[in-house]
Design a protein around this motif. Structure first.
Motif, PDB file in Angstrom:
ATOM      1  N   PHE A 197       0.823  -1.208   0.000  1.00 28.68           N
ATOM      2  CA  PHE A 197       0.000   0.000   0.000  1.00 28.68           C
ATOM      3  C   PHE A 197       0.861   1.264   0.000  1.00 28.68           C
ATOM      4  N   GLY A 198       2.142   1.103  -0.284  1.00 29.23           N
ATOM      5  CA  GLY A 198       3.076   2.223  -0.168  1.00 29.23           C
ATOM      6  C   GLY A 198       2.731   3.416  -1.035  1.00 29.23           C
ATOM      7  N   SER A 199       2.143   3.173  -2.196  1.00 32.91           N
ATOM      8  CA  SER A 199       1.827   4.276  -3.108  1.00 32.91           C
ATOM      9  C   SER A 199       0.454   4.879  -2.845  1.00 32.91           C
ATOM     10  N   VAL A 200      -0.225   4.378  -1.834  1.00 36.89           N
ATOM     11  CA  VAL A 200      -1.583   4.827  -1.529  1.00 36.89           C
ATOM     12  C   VAL A 200      -1.526   5.876  -0.430  1.00 36.89           C
ATOM     13  N   GLY A 201      -2.330   6.889  -0.557  1.00 30.97           N
ATOM     14  CA  GLY A 201      -2.399   7.907   0.477  1.00 30.97           C
ATOM     15  C   GLY A 201      -2.911   7.330   1.776  1.00 30.97           C
ATOM     16  N   ARG A 202      -2.442   7.901   2.873  1.00 32.27           N
ATOM     17  CA  ARG A 202      -2.815   7.369   4.187  1.00 32.27           C
ATOM     18  C   ARG A 202      -4.333   7.458   4.418  1.00 32.27           C
ATOM     19  N   ALA A 203      -4.951   8.523   3.948  1.00 31.48           N
ATOM     20  CA  ALA A 203      -6.391   8.685   4.126  1.00 31.48           C
ATOM     21  C   ALA A 203      -7.148   7.604   3.351  1.00 31.48           C
ATOM     22  N   ASP A 204      -6.714   7.338   2.112  1.00 32.64           N
ATOM     23  CA  ASP A 204      -7.354   6.285   1.318  1.00 32.64           C
ATOM     24  C   ASP A 204      -7.170   4.918   1.969  1.00 32.64           C
ATOM     25  N   TRP A 205      -5.989   4.700   2.527  1.00 36.98           N
ATOM     26  CA  TRP A 205      -5.717   3.423   3.212  1.00 36.98           C
ATOM     27  C   TRP A 205      -6.644   3.253   4.408  1.00 36.98           C
ATOM     28  N   ARG A 206      -6.814   4.308   5.205  1.00 32.28           N
ATOM     29  CA  ARG A 206      -7.714   4.240   6.358  1.00 32.28           C
ATOM     30  C   ARG A 206      -9.157   4.000   5.925  1.00 32.28           C
ATOM     31  N   ASP A 207      -9.584   4.694   4.860  1.00 31.91           N
ATOM     32  CA  ASP A 207     -10.948   4.489   4.365  1.00 31.91           C
ATOM     33  C   ASP A 207     -11.146   3.044   3.927  1.00 31.91           C
ATOM     34  N   ALA A 208     -10.139   2.501   3.263  1.00 35.18           N
ATOM     35  CA  ALA A 208     -10.248   1.123   2.767  1.00 35.18           C
ATOM     36  C   ALA A 208     -10.373   0.130   3.918  1.00 35.18           C
ATOM     37  N   THR A 209      -9.561   0.308   4.966  1.00 34.59           N
ATOM     38  CA  THR A 209      -9.657  -0.611   6.111  1.00 34.59           C
ATOM     39  C   THR A 209     -11.001  -0.470   6.809  1.00 34.59           C
ATOM     40  N   ASN A 210     -11.484   0.753   6.938  1.00 34.26           N
ATOM     41  CA  ASN A 210     -12.783   0.974   7.578  1.00 34.26           C
ATOM     42  C   ASN A 210     -13.909   0.338   6.766  1.00 34.26           C
ATOM     43  N   ASP A 211     -13.903   0.539   5.447  1.00 32.79           N
ATOM     44  CA  ASP A 211     -14.962  -0.012   4.597  1.00 32.79           C
ATOM     45  C   ASP A 211     -14.923  -1.540   4.579  1.00 32.79           C
ATOM     46  N   ALA A 212     -13.717  -2.091   4.561  1.00 34.75           N
ATOM     47  CA  ALA A 212     -13.586  -3.551   4.518  1.00 34.75           C
ATOM     48  C   ALA A 212     -14.135  -4.181   5.795  1.00 34.75           C
ATOM     49  N   LEU A 213     -13.749  -3.667   6.948  1.00 32.74           N
ATOM     50  CA  LEU A 213     -14.211  -4.234   8.214  1.00 32.74           C
ATOM     51  C   LEU A 213     -15.707  -3.999   8.418  1.00 32.74           C
ATOM     52  N   THR A 214     -16.207  -2.871   7.927  1.00 32.12           N
ATOM     53  CA  THR A 214     -17.645  -2.617   8.013  1.00 32.12           C
ATOM     54  C   THR A 214     -18.426  -3.662   7.217  1.00 32.12           C
ATOM     55  N   LEU A 215     -17.886  -4.031   6.056  1.00 32.71           N
ATOM     56  CA  LEU A 215     -18.548  -5.038   5.230  1.00 32.71           C
ATOM     57  C   LEU A 215     -18.506  -6.418   5.901  1.00 32.71           C
ATOM     58  N   ILE A 216     -17.416  -6.728   6.586  1.00 30.95           N
ATOM     59  CA  ILE A 216     -17.349  -7.987   7.347  1.00 30.95           C
ATOM     60  C   ILE A 216     -18.380  -7.979   8.466  1.00 30.95           C
ATOM     61  N   TYR A 217     -18.534  -6.834   9.109  1.00 34.25           N
ATOM     62  CA  TYR A 217     -19.542  -6.699  10.169  1.00 34.25           C
ATOM     63  C   TYR A 217     -20.948  -6.954   9.616  1.00 34.25           C
ATOM     64  N   ARG A 218     -21.232  -6.382   8.459  1.00 32.27           N
ATOM     65  CA  ARG A 218     -22.556  -6.557   7.869  1.00 32.27           C
ATOM     66  C   ARG A 218     -22.770  -7.989   7.387  1.00 32.27           C
ATOM     67  N   LEU A 219     -21.694  -8.632   6.930  1.00 37.10           N
ATOM     68  CA  LEU A 219     -21.784 -10.045   6.552  1.00 37.10           C
ATOM     69  C   LEU A 219     -22.199 -10.890   7.753  1.00 37.10           C
ATOM     70  N   CYS A 220     -21.544 -10.673   8.880  1.00 35.32           N
ATOM     71  CA  CYS A 220     -21.865 -11.439  10.091  1.00 35.32           C
ATOM     72  C   CYS A 220     -23.289 -11.160  10.553  1.00 35.32           C
ATOM     73  N   LYS A 221     -23.679  -9.915  10.482  1.00 32.11           N
ATOM     74  CA  LYS A 221     -25.043  -9.545  10.906  1.00 32.11           C
ATOM     75  C   LYS A 221     -26.072 -10.202  10.006  1.00 32.11           C
ATOM     76  N   ARG A 222     -25.802 -10.223   8.707  1.00 32.46           N
ATOM     77  CA  ARG A 222     -26.730 -10.837   7.745  1.00 32.46           C
ATOM     78  C   ARG A 222     -26.883 -12.328   8.018  1.00 32.46           C
ATOM     79  N   ARG A 223     -25.798 -12.973   8.459  1.00 31.06           N
ATOM     80  CA  ARG A 223     -25.821 -14.415   8.709  1.00 31.06           C
ATOM     81  C   ARG A 223     -26.240 -14.759  10.133  1.00 31.06           C
ATOM     82  N   GLY A 224     -26.629 -13.775  10.895  1.00 29.31           N
ATOM     83  CA  GLY A 224     -27.096 -14.035  12.253  1.00 29.31           C
ATOM     84  C   GLY A 224     -25.996 -14.320  13.246  1.00 29.31           C
ATOM     85  N   MET A 225     -24.762 -13.939  12.916  1.00 28.57           N
ATOM     86  CA  MET A 225     -23.643 -14.118  13.850  1.00 28.57           C
ATOM     87  C   MET A 225     -23.643 -12.943  14.825  1.00 28.57           C
TER      88      MET A 225
END
Length: 929
Positions: A197-225
């Motif tokens: 991720f060296g060529s990626v801006g720090r803000a974009d990197w943070r947004d990507a990690t936040n969006d990815a984990l949010t999607l994992i959270y919604r996956l678990c919620k959808r599956r009743g976990m």
């Protein structure tokens, strides 16, 4: 109404009221389970002492019930108790309320068919103890005129064991996923982005990690976990943060938990989160994100199906939310093994029962159901690749591997070895070397990227030591549920600790160990000869048969299926399947054939062997013919009460009041009354990646009742309908057996049974007398040893690593060498890049002595020289001199007839060369001629 009737009516109302209070307090199930466990344990002790008519007096049970749940005495085994006095109505005395509630609990257990009254209805026996009694008295029956009295016995001794089943706490008892994700994000922001991720801006990197984990959270919620297990949260934290942030230390991880304990999600969720991050619209790293290696093709298919299911769910979440930073599902998955395109998985669409062939990933029930993100063609690249180690070994050297892994700027971030305990002996040495070669290739592509090396197993005690050995890392960390005696921090960063187990008991499992009688020849009288002394038998009066260990296994298999309890889950899943294990492919076929033969009555309906044991006295109507020729049904029907078909209907025959010699001999299976019990079972075989019926017909359906297999299904085969397993003869190793019995009872509410039939070999006798090594092995027997430095195996991989080097550094040339056997190209590379090749080997295998590397390089040089030698001297063969490697190379598509002709020519030239070498042919005179 009389006083007695009024009192009975009041008692019935009181029982109903108490039970409703216990149901509201969620204590009713625990109460029943405690009582059933007491009965099971008491029966176990009697059975193991040789009393197969094990019973427990209700008076003794009530005494313990009253002391534990009313007087508050601690359980001797667990130190726990349940106070039930809060449910007692005020109008009843404590003793009366206790007696009424106890009787109601017993009746509930009898109603569930897990307990049965015996003899005078003042004693009980557990269902499993009754089935074990059938095993102990088992005889070899035939569908002929021979009676049970002369049938040879198949069982020498029987033992029974009961073991707790545990799982990590999740759901309401787990951790809050939202809190864990916030904690991960907060801790990630203090680190530097990973090298890719060296060529990626720090803000974009943070947004990507936040969006990815949010999607994992919604996956678990959808599956009743509703809540992850604590160890899954630690794994998500450690593995995901390690993937997205810069790390210097070289460390592998191993995830351990009980069978069915959520290990897959512990490494898969971090992988999905990383892949969502790497494929975020603001980043797009490219290349393969994760390689998941499984030891067997069946397991690859099983896990591929699970990943497809998760990705389909994520795809639906993305499609339903325009505000997510993904236009479509950004993750792809590929299945890679020899028969990947010939497999089939379940359709991931909710409510669809169709299958999805892996060659096109289109549902066979509804063509609109597609998984465009999944593929199985050879060499197909994807973000997540599911593969066997053997396929990975080939991909390191061939053009498909280059296209998948090495033509991208970023190599795979995750390398996972699931079911790592399988990698023992020579196979383990092989995989350990493949891992070293794969890491060497990854370092060549990006020296700065630190991969996540992850292992997983349910049956390994030396987890960290083994993980270091198989990956070749200096350090490994185990991620596992913490037990009750471990200090658990209040938070991951806290220095304050609490004592609380992350594991809970969810019930128990049964194990029955059967010692078969020794093999022998037996003469079985036929017809009237049954009533004659043996000395008067003529040759036509008896049939001679062989009694073998396999005979015991055959009869145990169908006894097990027709007598164990079959249940239906709250979701409607029928629990009626049995998975049987043997340790040779040949035994799969033989055992399956014999069981099918016994179940089909050799093709004659009504002559199935299990029908010889039906309880006809109460199972059949008066005018209905029975199938048990020995059942004294008329005797038991004549004395029956008006509401009973036979005296033995409400409880088994009382050997003192209404004795039944057939039941006493074990030839009446009193529990065989359910509709499924009375139907012949469908037997399937699974071997070498193929499921078939005993007649060899390949099948893809789920219509089996008993499946006989080898170690191929001992890991990763998680069918929810399996309630029992059996093992024929001593298992090859203890960890493998633990995995096998773990195939049964995947639902937390299940109480599976495993039956081990031990024969006449010394190892069988050993395990029968030390059955605890199989039922409850200590850590010493779950250690997995690995000779990762084995010189002979390593030498083979040193040679393979040379082709890895060529493939990674110069794929076009490597392709000519590897696929087209271009020795001239190999000679050219080997001559000019020998130092680079030696350095590659040193980096891939830092523990290998220099002299071994030198020896391998010299051997390859000698091989190249030999292949370039002329196949025959020009003076003999005439024409152009043909080198050996040219003669041995055939173009693709060559016909079989042409191959045979060329082979004959090579054989002739070989004999000619041998004659020349032996001095039997004068080259000078031959050339002059």
């Amino acid at each position: 109404m009389s006083n007695t009737a009024m009192r009975q009516h009041e008692h019935l109302d009181a029982v109903k009221e108490m039970w409703e209070v216990l149901v509201d307090g969620k204590d009713h199930d625990d109460l029943q389970q405690h009582v059933l466990r007491w009965v099971d344990n008491a029966c176990k002790q009697q059975i193991n002492a040789g009393n197969y008519d094990a019973t427990v007096a209700l008076s003794d049970l009530f005494d313990r019930f009253h002391r534990t749940f009313v007087l508050g005495e601690d359980e001797p085994d667990t130190g726990e108790n349940i106070d039930i006095t809060y449910a007692f109505p005020a109008q009843l005395s404590t003793k009366t309320a206790s007696q009424l509630l106890f009787q109601h609990v017993i009746d509930k257990l009898v109603e569930r068919d897990v307990l049965l009254y015996v003899y005078d209805k003042q004693r009980v026996r557990s269902r499993v103890a009754e089935v074990t009694r059938y095993f102990a008295l088992l005889r070899q029956r035939f569908a002929d005129q021979s009676g049970y009295e002369h049938a040879p016995s198949l069982t020498k001794m029987v033992k029974m064991d009961i073991q707790s089943r545990e799982k990590p706490k999740w759901g309401d008892q787990g951790i809050d996923l939202g809190d864990k994700i916030r904690e991960i994000l907060q801790r990630s922001r203090t680190g530097e982005p990973a090298s890719e991720f060296g060529s990626v801006g720090r803000a974009d990197w943070r947004d990507a990690t936040n969006d990815a984990l949010t999607l994992i959270y919604r996956l678990c919620k959808r599956r009743g976990m509703t809540g992850l297990a604590a160890f899954q949260g630690r794994s998500l934290d450690e593995l995901y943060r390690r993937a997205v942030t810069e790390r210097d230390e070289e460390r592998a991880h191993i995830i351990t938990a009980s069978t069915g304990g959520g290990k897959t999600e512990a490494f898969l969720f971090p992988i999905l989160a990383y892949s969502l991050t790497a494929n975020h619209d603001n980043i797009r790293v490219g290349g393969v994100d994760a390689v998941l290696a499984y030891p067997r093709k069946d397991l690859c298919d099983n896990q591929f199906e699970r990943i497809v299911e998760y990705l389909y769910e994520i795809e639906q979440i993305i499609a339903a939310d325009d505000e997510l930073p993904y236009d479509s599902l950004p993750i792809t998955v590929a299945l890679q093994h020899g028969s990947a395109s010939q497999s089939e998985i379940s359709c991931p669409v909710d409510g669809c029962d169709g299958g999805m062939p892996t060659d096109d990933m289109v549902c066979d029930k509804d063509p609109a159901h597609k998984a465009d993100f999944a593929r199985s063609d050879k060499g197909a690249t994807a973000d997540i690749i599911v593969v066997t180690p053997d396929t990975l070994h080939r991909r390191l050297m061939d053009h498909r591997g280059y296209d998948q892994f090495w033509r991208h700027a970023s190599p795979p971030k995750f390398v996972v070895l699931d079911e790592v305990h399988v990698y023992t002996n020579q196979y383990g040495m092989h995989v350990a070397n493949v891992m070293r070669r794969f890491q060497a290739a990854m370092r060549e592509v990006d020296p700065d990227q630190q991969p996540n090396l992850v292992a997983s197993s349910a049956t390994i005690s030396n987890a960290e030591q083994f993980t270091e050995a198989i990956f070749g890392t200096p350090d490994a960390r185990e991620i596992t549920p913490r037990g009750k005696n471990e200090d658990i921090p209040w938070k991951e960063t806290s220095k304050e600790f609490r004592k609380e187990s992350e594991i809970e008991e969810i019930g128990w499992e049964y194990l029955v160990f059967i010692k078969a009688t020794d093999p022998r020849e037996v003469q079985v009288p036929q017809g009237e000869a049954k009533y004659k002394p043996r000395r008067e038998w003529g040759p036509e009066d008896f049939e001679e048969t062989n009694v073998t260990n396999l005979s015991s296994m055959i009869q145990v298999a169908f006894t097990m299926y027709h007598t164990i309890l079959k249940q239906e889950s709250d979701e409607g899943q029928l629990k009626n399947k049995i998975l049987g294990f043997v340790d040779s492919i040949d035994s799969v076929k033989r055992l399956g054939d014999y069981i099918q033969d016994a179940e089909s009555g050799r093709g004659v309906e009504g002559q199935e062997l299990f029908t010889l044991r039906t309880p006809d006295a109460f199972l059949r109507d008066e005018d209905e013919p029975g199938t048990n020729p020995d059942c004294p049904k008329h005797q038991f029907r004549s004395n029956a009460a008006s509401h009973e078909r036979a005296v033995c209907e409400p409880l088994p025959p009382n050997k003192n009041l209404n004795p039944c010699p057939v039941y006493e001999a074990g030839e009446c299976w009193w529990t065989m009354t359910d509709e499924l019990d009375l139907e012949p079972m469908d037997v399937y075989l699974h071997k070498s990646g193929r499921t078939e019926t005993p007649d060899g017909t390949r099948v893809e359906d789920d219509n089996w009742d008993l499946m006989v297999t080898t170690s191929a299904l001992e890991v990763g085969f998680d069918h929810p309908g399996i309630i029992g397993t059996f093992q024929y003869r001593a298992p090859m190793n203890i960890p493998g057996f633990v995995q096998r019995k773990g195939r049964g009872g995947r639902d937390p509410d299940d109480q599976p049974i495993s039956v081990v039939v031990l024969g006449s070999r010394p190892e069988d006798a050993f395990y029968f007398h030390h059955e605890n090594l199989l039922s409850d092995p200590d850590e010493r027997y779950l250690e997995i040893n690995l000779d990762e430095e084995n010189r002979f195996v390593r030498t083979e991989h040193l040679v393979s690593a040379i082709f890895d080097y060529l493939n990674v550094t110069d794929n076009e040339t490597a392709d000519e060498i590897y696929r087209r056997l271009d020795i001239e190209e190999l000679d050219e590379k080997f001559t000019h890049e020998q130092d680079e090749i030696a350095n590659w080997l040193r980096k891939a295998f830092p523990m290998v002595p220099e002299e071994q590397i030198t020896a391998v390089i010299n051997e390859i040089g000698d091989y190249i020289n030999l292949t370039q030698a002329p196949l025959t001297p020009a003076s003999v063969g005439g024409g152009d001199i043909q080198e050996f490697w040219e003669a041995a190379r055939f173009p693709r598509g060559t016909r079989q007839a042409d191959l045979e002709e060329s082979l004959d020519d090579l054989k002739f030239k070989r004999r000619l060369f041998q004659e020349i070498a032996a001095g039997n042919l004068d080259l000078e005179n031959t050339s002059n001629k």
